[in-house]
Design a protein around this motif. Structure first.
Motif, PDB file in Angstrom:
ATOM      1  N   PRO A 194       8.889   1.735  -1.431  1.00 37.08           N
ATOM      2  CA  PRO A 194       9.857   2.701  -0.675  1.00 37.08           C
ATOM      3  C   PRO A 194       8.957   3.620   0.276  1.00 37.08           C
ATOM      4  CG  PRO A 194      10.035   2.764  -3.320  1.00 37.08           C
ATOM      5  CD  PRO A 194       9.054   1.878  -2.944  1.00 37.08           C
ATOM      6  N   SER A 198      14.261   3.772   1.734  1.00 39.97           N
ATOM      7  CA  SER A 198      13.964   5.074   2.189  1.00 39.97           C
ATOM      8  C   SER A 198      15.076   6.146   1.728  1.00 39.97           C
ATOM      9  CB  SER A 198      13.590   5.585   3.659  1.00 39.97           C
ATOM     10  OG  SER A 198      13.375   6.910   3.950  1.00 39.97           O
ATOM     11  N   ALA A 242      12.158   8.639  -4.180  1.00 40.98           N
ATOM     12  CA  ALA A 242      11.639   7.295  -3.681  1.00 40.98           C
ATOM     13  C   ALA A 242      10.811   6.565  -5.047  1.00 40.98           C
ATOM     14  CB  ALA A 242      10.584   7.433  -2.768  1.00 40.98           C
ATOM     15  N   TYR A 245      15.580   2.013  -4.147  1.00 44.13           N
ATOM     16  CA  TYR A 245      14.937   1.765  -3.091  1.00 44.13           C
ATOM     17  C   TYR A 245      13.642   0.770  -3.288  1.00 44.13           C
ATOM     18  CZ  TYR A 245      17.055   6.351  -2.232  1.00 44.13           C
ATOM     19  OH  TYR A 245      17.858   7.337  -1.818  1.00 44.13           O
TER      20      TYR A 245
END
Length: 413
Positions: free
Chosen positions: A331, A354, A375, A381
């Motif tokens: 991520p 993201s 994240a 992600y």
């Protein structure tokens, strides 16, 4: 030919080595500060004038970073481009001497294209972000803001008819090399209309699909990866740090914000504390540092080795660093500063790798720590990042350059 920061040079080292291994004689014309990097790879170097580090550290460079991208920063961007092009003009003809094909990065593209015309040498544009107008999104170099299909396509073309401060430099260069004098807009129009001037884009179609309204000869071919120096080994201290706990988060801003190291260091240190993470912090041109028991500060480390070992990466979203992060399958939390960086930040959010970005001009620990936490802890992600990485790794961007060069001029050493 390339000019700019490390991110404007390093991505071309992979294709350069690929061409050399295929039997072609390769010369890389780049600013003198990258001579050692190129020499380590066994690549012949010719100096290209232009000091992007000094420009970004100047009053104009700081103003550009503060204003960000889009129309607000356009005046400053043009002023910096004028200084850069004046420098490039001093060395581009020497760089082109004895060449069979010219491969041109954006910073050297206009002067290089005109030099090719004067010398009768075929040229190819190698773009790191979308460089041809399309109805599908706004100009990437101005952040890619969507203005609607009509304005997206035609506003950039109309802008090429507006006089700029760069025109005098380009006209003077034309006179020096024996061409009819044209300004920067006219030169760009020539390039867009020239069917013998291919434009290859070094990013993945899974990140930015090729716009359907681009003309033939303009293509998206896959990322161009920096070549790792032969025999490179990771610092033992860094290897030990990575083994000592869970995967850390990378934080770095590359060539952005020289001179802003103290402020950035405070933001990064507080971000790490708030998010409760381990971190690898890269100094970059800002001289960034951070403190804490779970923080490791590093200088230059190949991203293809480092990023896959991270829980997430935080960076300015330059084209090359963006490519390295999607290749790694992790991520990303972007902190875009200027030029094409907001465009890449929005793309990474769109493809699901993201949770969002914090513009560099508004960078603070609280919003950055919140995004880093998302994240790292929200599995979607990482899942999207791994799928995207599989697609990206299967592409052969350097091979597309090799095939084009061999069609243009098949000679070998």
């Amino acid at each position: 030919m390339t000019v700019g920061s490390r991110g404007d040079v390093a991505p071309y080292t992979g294709p350069a080595v690929r061409l050399r291994e295929a039997g072609h004689q390769v010369v890389v014309s780049a600013p003198a500060e990258f001579a050692d990097m190129l020499g380590e790879l066994g690549l012949e170097h010719r100096p290209m004038a232009g000091d992007m580090r000094a420009l970004l550290a100047s009053e104009q460079g700081r103003a550009w970073a503060e204003k960000g991208t889009g129309l607000k920063g356009l005046k400053v961007q043009l002023e910096i481009a004028e200084q850069l092009m004046n420098s490039v003009a001093d060395s581009v003809m020497d760089a082109a001497a004895d060449a069979d094909v010219l491969l041109l990065q954006r910073g050297a593209m206009i002067n290089g294209y005109l030099a090719g015309k004067a010398l009768g040498i075929p040229a190819v544009a190698l773009e790191l972000f979308p460089g041809v107008p399309t109805a599908e999104f706004g100009l990437a170099g101005l952040g890619g803001k969507d203005l609607g299909r009509v304005l997206n396509r035609w506003l950039p073309r109309l802008a090429l008819r507006v006089p700029t401060s760069i025109d005098a430099s380009v006209k003077q260069f034309c006179r020096r090399i024996g061409l009819p004098p044209v300004g920067v807009g006219a030169a760009r129009r020539m390039m867009l209309a020239d069917h013998g001037f291919p434009v290859l884009h070094g990013f993945s179609r899974h990140v930015v699909p090729r716009p359907v309204d681009w003309p033939s000869g303009v293509d998206v071919v896959g990322y161009w990866w920096p070549e790792r120096p032969p025999g490179w080994t990771a610092p033992a201290e860094l290897v030990d740090f990575l083994k000592a706990g869970p995967p850390p988060v990378f934080l770095g801003f590359g060539s952005m914000a020289p001179g802003a190291g103290e402020r950035l260091s405070e933001v990064v240190t507080e971000t790490v504390r708030r998010a409760g993470i381990r971190a690898v912090v890269q100094a970059g041109w800002s001289g960034l540092t951070a403190t804490g028991d779970d923080v490791m500060c590093v200088e230059s480390v190949p991203h293809d080795w480092l990023f896959p070992q991270m829980a997430a990466v935080v960076h300015h979203c330059g084209a090359g660093t963006t490519g390295a992060s999607v290749r790694a399958g992790v991520p990303v939390v972007p902190t875009p500063v200027l030029a094409d960086q907001p465009f890449w930040a929005s793309r990474l959010a769109k493809v699901g790798v993201s949770p969002g970005s914090v513009p560099f001009a508004k960078l603070a620990a609280e919003p950055l720590a919140e995004l880093v936490t998302r994240a790292v802890t929200e599995p979607g992600y990482r899942a999207c990042a791994r799928v995207l990485a599989g697609h990206v790794r299967a592409e052969d961007g350097a091979g597309a350059i090799l095939r084009l060069v061999e069609r243009a001029n098949p000679r070998r050493v």
